[in-house]
Design a protein around this motif. Structure first.
Motif, PDB file in Angstrom:
ATOM      1  N   LEU A 208       0.841  -1.189   0.000  1.00  0.00           N
ATOM      2  CA  LEU A 208       0.000   0.000   0.000  1.00  0.00           C
ATOM      3  C   LEU A 208       0.880   1.245   0.000  1.00  0.00           C
ATOM      4  CD1 LEU A 208      -2.547  -1.126   2.704  1.00  0.00           C
ATOM      5  CD2 LEU A 208      -2.865  -1.202   0.247  1.00  0.00           C
ATOM      6  N   SER A 209       0.393   2.303  -0.635  1.00  0.00           N
ATOM      7  CA  SER A 209       1.160   3.543  -0.683  1.00  0.00           C
ATOM      8  C   SER A 209       0.275   4.724  -0.369  1.00  0.00           C
ATOM      9  CB  SER A 209       1.789   3.711  -2.082  1.00  0.00           C
ATOM     10  OG  SER A 209       0.781   3.766  -3.067  1.00  0.00           O
ATOM     11  N   ASP A 210       0.814   5.703   0.333  1.00  0.00           N
ATOM     12  CA  ASP A 210       0.126   6.964   0.622  1.00  0.00           C
ATOM     13  C   ASP A 210      -1.168   6.778   1.389  1.00  0.00           C
ATOM     14  OD1 ASP A 210       2.113   8.298  -0.791  1.00  0.00           O
ATOM     15  OD2 ASP A 210       1.047   8.004  -2.690  1.00  0.00           O
ATOM     16  N   GLY A 211      -1.286   5.671   2.109  1.00  0.00           N
ATOM     17  CA  GLY A 211      -2.469   5.455   2.935  1.00  0.00           C
ATOM     18  C   GLY A 211      -3.730   5.168   2.165  1.00  0.00           C
ATOM     19  N   HIS A 212      -3.618   4.778   0.878  1.00  0.00           N
ATOM     20  CA  HIS A 212      -4.808   4.529   0.079  1.00  0.00           C
ATOM     21  C   HIS A 212      -4.883   3.058  -0.304  1.00  0.00           C
ATOM     22  CE1 HIS A 212      -5.689   8.756  -0.264  1.00  0.00           C
ATOM     23  NE2 HIS A 212      -4.437   8.975  -0.616  1.00  0.00           N
ATOM     24  N   VAL A 213      -6.127   2.568  -0.410  1.00  0.00           N
ATOM     25  CA  VAL A 213      -6.350   1.223  -0.929  1.00  0.00           C
ATOM     26  C   VAL A 213      -6.997   1.390  -2.294  1.00  0.00           C
ATOM     27  CG1 VAL A 213      -7.505  -0.981  -0.572  1.00  0.00           C
ATOM     28  CG2 VAL A 213      -6.684   0.313   1.390  1.00  0.00           C
ATOM     29  N   ASP A 214      -6.224   1.313  -3.353  1.00  0.00           N
ATOM     30  CA  ASP A 214      -6.792   1.567  -4.662  1.00  0.00           C
ATOM     31  C   ASP A 214      -6.340   0.551  -5.703  1.00  0.00           C
ATOM     32  OD1 ASP A 214      -4.574   4.382  -5.388  1.00  0.00           O
ATOM     33  OD2 ASP A 214      -4.198   2.302  -4.867  1.00  0.00           O
ATOM     34  N   GLU A 215      -5.653  -0.525  -5.280  1.00  0.00           N
ATOM     35  CA  GLU A 215      -5.205  -1.520  -6.237  1.00  0.00           C
ATOM     36  C   GLU A 215      -6.274  -2.591  -6.396  1.00  0.00           C
ATOM     37  OE1 GLU A 215      -3.540  -0.724  -3.572  1.00  0.00           O
ATOM     38  OE2 GLU A 215      -1.647   0.181  -4.145  1.00  0.00           O
ATOM     39  N   GLY A 216      -6.596  -2.923  -7.623  1.00  0.00           N
ATOM     40  CA  GLY A 216      -7.497  -4.033  -7.866  1.00  0.00           C
ATOM     41  C   GLY A 216      -8.954  -3.615  -7.945  1.00  0.00           C
ATOM     42  N   GLU A 217      -9.706  -4.399  -8.693  1.00  0.00           N
ATOM     43  CA  GLU A 217     -11.134  -4.151  -8.884  1.00  0.00           C
ATOM     44  C   GLU A 217     -11.914  -4.576  -7.641  1.00  0.00           C
ATOM     45  OE1 GLU A 217     -14.758  -6.073 -11.554  1.00  0.00           O
ATOM     46  OE2 GLU A 217     -12.667  -6.693 -11.843  1.00  0.00           O
TER      47      GLU A 217
END
Length: 535
Positions: free
Chosen positions: A149-158
């Motif tokens: 995870l990077s920058d406190g975001h969960v944005d990988e994957g559908e």
């Protein structure tokens, strides 16, 4: 005290014979207007359907069954059949829990209870406190593993599934549930990025909140400890507790119990920013009824007495340590002054082998027994060894457990402290003094659960002239002669009048009858136990 809201929010709370069904019916509404879950409750009110309607219903049913044969392809039928089988696999078990078998990579949420929601996640489960989320990664087909995870975001994957939950066991109380942190439960499908683990666990997690009404003893046990036991005991301590609204004082207070339910330290979900990875997570707690356990819903048919056995294991090491400290202190005093009588021996001799022990759980302020000293003298005159227990918020629970677990009879005025009946041995006597206006709550929250626990329960409903309110109102005032009519006005009236402004002065001649009954029962029980031990 907030538990009274349960009655005042709903005119009537009904439970069907099936323990899993809880529903409310307003007296002003036609009960048959409720959906399918209530049909069985309305069947007696319906007239018998005419043959025409019966035939029409049968025809429609046949059409619904045969429609897939005409409109679905073979592959779709196969998928439908597969879905049905999968639904059964993750359906209710014999104990009524809908999410008893959850396939890897999926979330199953049981929202059927009025008390609580529970979601089960199985597979690659990871916490992410910064986004108040728990993510389940569907890693089927992955070959590469990239950065985390990077920058406190969960944005990988559908995102392929998304659920929300507030893991607290008072779901019907919208006011308190609004104060509980909400979690996002997410299933993500990844292409070529696999999230890192800061802490890898090889046992499941149970996620719950210690917010809400935590701070009130009744709610700490009813909404927290009992549901935690119900939800986690089958893991045999191979489980990690992940807590929202984490409180250090709560961990200190209930640490002895937690250590009997888990071999691992609890995780502060919000405070611990690391990513914790689990093979499974149960989010939310299961709850049965007020301060009780329904054995038919438990693996291994565990009962409330099994919880009592756990409390024994939790508190006796500490109690043994306290006893050893007292013995060392007594021996030290004897060594310094040989003429001093050993206080521990004196207490043992005074109690004797057949003298029942009575514990009075004392209150200060509202709902206090104002002639408590006279009650103590009367009880001692009957033959009891009397101990007055004045628990404070900071009183160590092991010390309270020691006092009550060695008692034969407990007396107390209705209130949160009556939760301590769980510390008594089954077969003991519990006398609850019930002030005006508190009868429903006293019986529902303590009287009935005490009976299920195995105690001999006596409810002593005071008369108007035993209440301090008798001096404040006209003798024909509804507050004295019809408390139910006052309670129907709302919680604020109950609290202001009956909970906060009432004390009790027992009619000792009237109360003595209950005390004598408890005494003779306790003596007979104690003597019977001693005879069995000597055989």
């Amino acid at each position: 005290m907030v538990k009274y809201q349960r009655k005042n929010l709903y005119t009537q709370w009904k439970k069907s014979k099936d323990y899993n069904y809880y529903y409310m019916v307003d007296e002003d509404e036609e009960s048959c207007s409720y959906p399918l879950a209530l049909i069985h409750a309305c069947s007696k009110k319906r007239t018998k359907p005419k043959f025409f309607y019966f035939a029409l219903l049968s025809l429609l049913s046949c059409c619904l069954i045969l429609t897939p044969l005409f409109f679905f392809s073979t592959s779709n039928l196969s998928l439908l059949h597969s879905s049905v089988k999968e639904g059964r696999a993750s359906g209710a078990d014999v104990h009524g829990f809908l999410c008893s078998a959850v396939p890897n990579g999926t979330i199953c949420c049981d929202r059927s209870s009025i008390r609580t929601d529970i979601c089960v996640m199985r597979g690659d489960v990871r916490t992410h406190s910064a986004s108040s989320s728990i993510v389940l990664y569907d890693t089927v087909g992955l070959n590469d593993y990239g950065p985390g995870l990077s920058d406190g975001h969960v944005d990988e994957g559908e995102v392929i599934q998304h659920e929300k939950i507030r893991p607290y066991t008072r779901k019907w109380e919208t006011s308190v549930m609004g104060t509980i942190d909400e979690l996002d439960l997410i299933v993500r499908r990844e292409s070529n990025v696999h999230q890192r683990c800061d802490v890898q666990h090889d046992v499941p997690a149970v996620v719950f909140s210690t917010g809400g009404y935590t701070g009130n003893l009744y709610h700490e046990f009813n909404d927290g400890i009992l549901p935690l036991y119900i939800t986690s005991q089958h893991f045999n301590k191979k489980v990690v507790f992940v807590m929202l609204e984490y409180h250090n004082w709560w961990i200190t207070k209930y640490g002895d119990i937690l250590s009997e339910l888990s071999d691992f330290p609890a995780v502060d979900f919000t405070g611990d920013k690391r990513i914790h990875c689990f093979p499974e997570a149960i989010v939310g707690l299961r709850i049965h009824d007020e301060l009780t356990i329904d054995s038919s819903l438990m693996e291994g048919n565990k009962t409330i007495r099994d919880l009592h056995d756990l409390l024994d294991r939790a508190y006796w090491p500490r109690i043994s340590s306290l006893i050893q400290d007292e013995e060392r202190e007594a021996q030290s005093k004897l060594a310094m002054s040989p003429s001093v009588v050993n206080p521990i021996e004196t207490k043992t001799e005074k109690q004797g082998l057949d003298q029942p022990k009575l514990v009075i759980v004392s209150r200060n302020g509202s709902r206090a027994i104002t002639n408590e000293d006279s009650l103590v003298k009367m009880a001692e005159g009957i033959g009891f060894l009397v101990e007055v227990l004045r628990p404070e918020r900071t009183t160590e629970l092991a010390k309270i457990y020691r006092v009550l677990n060695s008692s034969d009879v407990m007396i107390g005025v209705h209130g949160a402290a009556m939760t301590h009946f769980l510390f008594m041995k089954p077969g003991s006597v519990f006398i609850q003094v019930i002030p005006l206006g508190t009868e429903w709550a006293a019986e529902t929250y303590y009287g009935e659960p005490a009976g299920k626990f195995g105690l001999r329960y006596i409810g002593y409903k005071i008369l108007p002239d035993e209440s301090s309110l008798y001096d404040d109102y006209d003798k024909n005032d509804p507050i004295l002669i019809n408390p139910s009519s006052v309670n129907r006005k709302g919680w604020e009236f109950t609290k202001k009048i009956y909970l906060d402004r009432q004390t009790v002065r027992l009619d000792l001649r009237r109360f003595q009858k209950r005390l004598l009954r408890a005494y003779y029962y306790a003596v007979a029980r104690k003597n019977g136990r001693l005879r069995r031990q000597s055989e």
